[in-house]
Design a protein around this motif. Sequence first.
Motif, PDB file in Angstrom:
ATOM      1  N   ILE A 126       9.548  -0.801 -49.746  1.00 31.50           N
ATOM      2  CA  ILE A 126      10.115  -1.639 -50.569  1.00 31.50           C
ATOM      3  C   ILE A 126      11.072  -0.659 -51.463  1.00 31.50           C
ATOM      4  N   ASN A 130      19.405   1.536 -56.545  1.00 31.83           N
ATOM      5  CA  ASN A 130      20.111   2.581 -56.897  1.00 31.83           C
ATOM      6  C   ASN A 130      20.595   3.715 -55.984  1.00 31.83           C
ATOM      7  N   GLU A 156      17.774  -6.378 -53.004  1.00 32.96           N
ATOM      8  CA  GLU A 156      18.719  -7.510 -53.077  1.00 32.96           C
ATOM      9  C   GLU A 156      19.939  -7.080 -54.056  1.00 32.96           C
ATOM     10  N   GLU A 225       6.720   4.749 -56.516  1.00 31.07           N
ATOM     11  CA  GLU A 225       8.039   5.861 -56.943  1.00 31.07           C
ATOM     12  C   GLU A 225       8.608   5.124 -58.235  1.00 31.07           C
ATOM     13  N   LEU A 226       8.085   5.408 -59.461  1.00 34.48           N
ATOM     14  CA  LEU A 226       8.698   4.703 -60.486  1.00 34.48           C
ATOM     15  C   LEU A 226       9.648   5.509 -61.314  1.00 34.48           C
ATOM     16  N   GLU A 349      13.494   3.421 -70.171  1.00 33.50           N
ATOM     17  CA  GLU A 349      14.467   4.262 -69.345  1.00 33.50           C
ATOM     18  C   GLU A 349      15.924   3.896 -69.628  1.00 33.50           C
ATOM     19  N   LEU A 377       9.091  11.072 -65.063  1.00 31.48           N
ATOM     20  CA  LEU A 377       9.292  11.646 -63.608  1.00 31.48           C
ATOM     21  C   LEU A 377       9.592  13.125 -63.403  1.00 31.48           C
TER      22      LEU A 377
HETATM   23  P1  NAD Z   1      15.199  -3.221 -58.129  1.00 29.75           P
HETATM   24  O1  NAD Z   1      15.171  -4.617 -59.074  1.00 29.75           O
HETATM   25  O2  NAD Z   1      15.751  -3.247 -56.862  1.00 29.75           O
HETATM   26  O3  NAD Z   1      13.616  -3.667 -57.560  1.00 29.75           O
HETATM   27  C1  NAD Z   1      12.728  -2.848 -56.565  1.00 29.75           C
HETATM   28  C2  NAD Z   1      12.206  -3.590 -55.474  1.00 29.75           C
HETATM   29  O4  NAD Z   1      11.334  -4.518 -55.980  1.00 29.75           O
HETATM   30  C3  NAD Z   1      13.114  -4.555 -54.759  1.00 29.75           C
HETATM   31  O5  NAD Z   1      13.326  -4.433 -53.500  1.00 29.75           O
HETATM   32  C4  NAD Z   1      13.090  -5.862 -55.380  1.00 29.75           C
HETATM   33  O6  NAD Z   1      13.175  -6.802 -54.515  1.00 29.75           O
HETATM   34  C5  NAD Z   1      11.577  -5.922 -55.608  1.00 29.75           C
HETATM   35  N1  NAD Z   1      11.008  -6.908 -56.702  1.00 29.75           N
HETATM   36  C6  NAD Z   1      11.650  -6.963 -57.526  1.00 29.75           C
HETATM   37  N2  NAD Z   1      10.844  -7.932 -58.368  1.00 29.75           N
HETATM   38  C7  NAD Z   1       9.846  -8.358 -57.738  1.00 29.75           C
HETATM   39  C8  NAD Z   1       8.919  -9.125 -57.777  1.00 29.75           C
HETATM   40  N3  NAD Z   1       8.443  -9.933 -59.074  1.00 29.75           N
HETATM   41  N4  NAD Z   1       7.817  -9.122 -57.114  1.00 29.75           N
HETATM   42  C9  NAD Z   1       7.899  -8.363 -55.796  1.00 29.75           C
HETATM   43  N5  NAD Z   1       8.814  -7.457 -55.568  1.00 29.75           N
HETATM   44  C10 NAD Z   1       9.903  -7.547 -56.541  1.00 29.75           C
HETATM   45  O7  NAD Z   1      14.686  -1.977 -58.834  1.00 29.75           O
HETATM   46  P2  NAD Z   1      14.590  -1.833 -60.263  1.00 29.75           P
HETATM   47  O8  NAD Z   1      13.078  -2.259 -60.538  1.00 29.75           O
HETATM   48  O9  NAD Z   1      15.663  -1.953 -61.099  1.00 29.75           O
HETATM   49  O10 NAD Z   1      14.567   0.056 -60.071  1.00 29.75           O
HETATM   50  C11 NAD Z   1      14.866   0.739 -61.013  1.00 29.75           C
HETATM   51  C12 NAD Z   1      13.790   1.706 -61.417  1.00 29.75           C
HETATM   52  O11 NAD Z   1      13.218   2.495 -60.280  1.00 29.75           O
HETATM   53  C13 NAD Z   1      13.895   2.692 -62.427  1.00 29.75           C
HETATM   54  O12 NAD Z   1      12.967   2.526 -63.227  1.00 29.75           O
HETATM   55  C14 NAD Z   1      14.028   3.959 -61.732  1.00 29.75           C
HETATM   56  O13 NAD Z   1      13.527   5.000 -62.627  1.00 29.75           O
HETATM   57  C15 NAD Z   1      13.200   3.740 -60.659  1.00 29.75           C
HETATM   58  N6  NAD Z   1      13.482   4.332 -59.472  1.00 29.75           N
HETATM   59  C16 NAD Z   1      12.449   5.324 -59.270  1.00 29.75           C
HETATM   60  C17 NAD Z   1      12.630   6.165 -57.908  1.00 29.75           C
HETATM   61  C18 NAD Z   1      11.673   7.248 -57.671  1.00 29.75           C
HETATM   62  O14 NAD Z   1      12.020   7.810 -56.342  1.00 29.75           O
HETATM   63  N7  NAD Z   1      10.636   7.642 -58.327  1.00 29.75           N
HETATM   64  C19 NAD Z   1      13.869   5.956 -57.500  1.00 29.75           C
HETATM   65  C20 NAD Z   1      14.955   5.024 -57.805  1.00 29.75           C
HETATM   66  C21 NAD Z   1      14.654   4.399 -58.942  1.00 29.75           C
END
Ligand code: NAD
Length: 471
Positions: A126, A130, A156, A225-226, A349, A377
Amino acid sequence: MTGSASKSVPKRPTNSPDYSREFESLQSTFRSGRTRDLDWRRTQLHALEKMMVDNEAELISALAADLGKPAQEAWTAEISYVASDAAYCRKRLGKWTRNRRVSTPLTGWPARSWVQPEPLGTVLIIGAWNYPLQLTLAGLAAAIAAGNCAVIKPSELAPATSAVIAKRLPEYLDAACVRVIEGAVEETSALLELPFDHILYTGGGNVGRIVMRAAAKNLTPVTLELGGKSPCIILPNANLETTARRLAWGKFMNAGQTCIAPDYVLTDRDTEARLLPILENVLRDMFGADPAQSDSYGRIVNGRHFDRLSAFLNDGEIVIGGESDAAERYIAPTVLSGVSADSGVMQEEIFGPVLPILNVPDIDSAIEFVCARDKPLAAYLFGNDAAQEQRFLEQVSAGNICINDTMMFMVVEELPFGGVGPSGMGAYSGESGFRTFSHMKSVMKRGWWPDIALRYAPYTAKKWNWLRRLR
Ligand code: NAD
């Protein structure tokens, strides 16, 4: 055949999408042994590289549509990144998949013992928005290298890139083994009902908790990966010219929407005063007098994030930038001074082009500040003193650390990339990705003779005595 063979698909809530047919079909392919074949893995990884090369222009356009991503960033951090990752896995597969002999203690003789990597089965990836290409397909390269079937669920919030992945991937990869499922919460929730053999999730911690809860029902292991607030400590003895360039590069790439971007700076007042004019010059060199006109600067992903980031502009004195345009989802590279630890910008963040600078008197206060908060991270230190560097390395816990630069550890494939505590669990770059998507199966093969009777009943004082000696 082991793996997902014994897992049955649970009943799903009515009206939600049903992916059980696709899942069962992948499970069945996995059981056929197709993905275990090393030539199959190499061919698939090569096809993934080719997909990046053949569709470079289309991918660059999609990333520009989703994030205003500059073409060079799209190429370095996504397209070429995925192609290099796939090539790296392809070239090292033979080594990684080899059985590893381990020594057998005297009590186990005669025998041979080894660790034999095996694929997990069918895995779910999943991705987040970004780096929408990298965060789905680099994971896929690792999953294929380890011999798994996979379902990819791109974000999405990057719909153009998600659409290109869904359209192009089946043209290159074996559709019996790899599927793309597009969608948002409803689709992801339906996927999470299925008993995958591993889930790799990239995104925020709140959804990470949802993923982990859903995975617990099927005892599915997860890699999360958060994100988090990655600190950047700048010491007075740092080379400020180079520091400013490397800081600006890490912070403002992808308009600050990078999980390992330096979130905030900790430095003393005097160093801040020396750094600011240099940083201003560096930003002008990089993005011109009006970054809104620059081809090298991205946009905020959507209106919700634009509004969230705009509110941070009031949380300190704007010393660089500060301009914004809601219609364009543009926020200039912005630096805030005089920021307090209690302000809004320091509570979550930032994930955008706003860089707060907080003053601390020395490195010990800076380390204390970082250690009093969630483990980030990434953590960065700019300085020129071995003892201070050692203190930082010993005391700061973070997923990844870089001394005298930001984010550059990403180019070292052999460094596992991942978070710790609230910034994540597990890792998947390079060989760590192969291991994440493999089970390291322990095997012992006993010889027939001699069959020493010491462990068998009837137990006697003499046998026990011998066992004590052999330990
Ligand atoms: P996002 O909104 O794209 O969500 C991530 C995924 O989770 C998507 O595929 C989405 O469809 C799914 N999702 C969203 N809500 C959901 C739910 N209620 N139930 C099930 N699935 C669901 O991305 P985001 O959360 O805005 O990502 C940003 C965060 O990700 C930041 O905190 C960033 O630091 C972190 N991030 C971490 C890494 C890493 O490699 N550690 C890389 C990029 C981003």
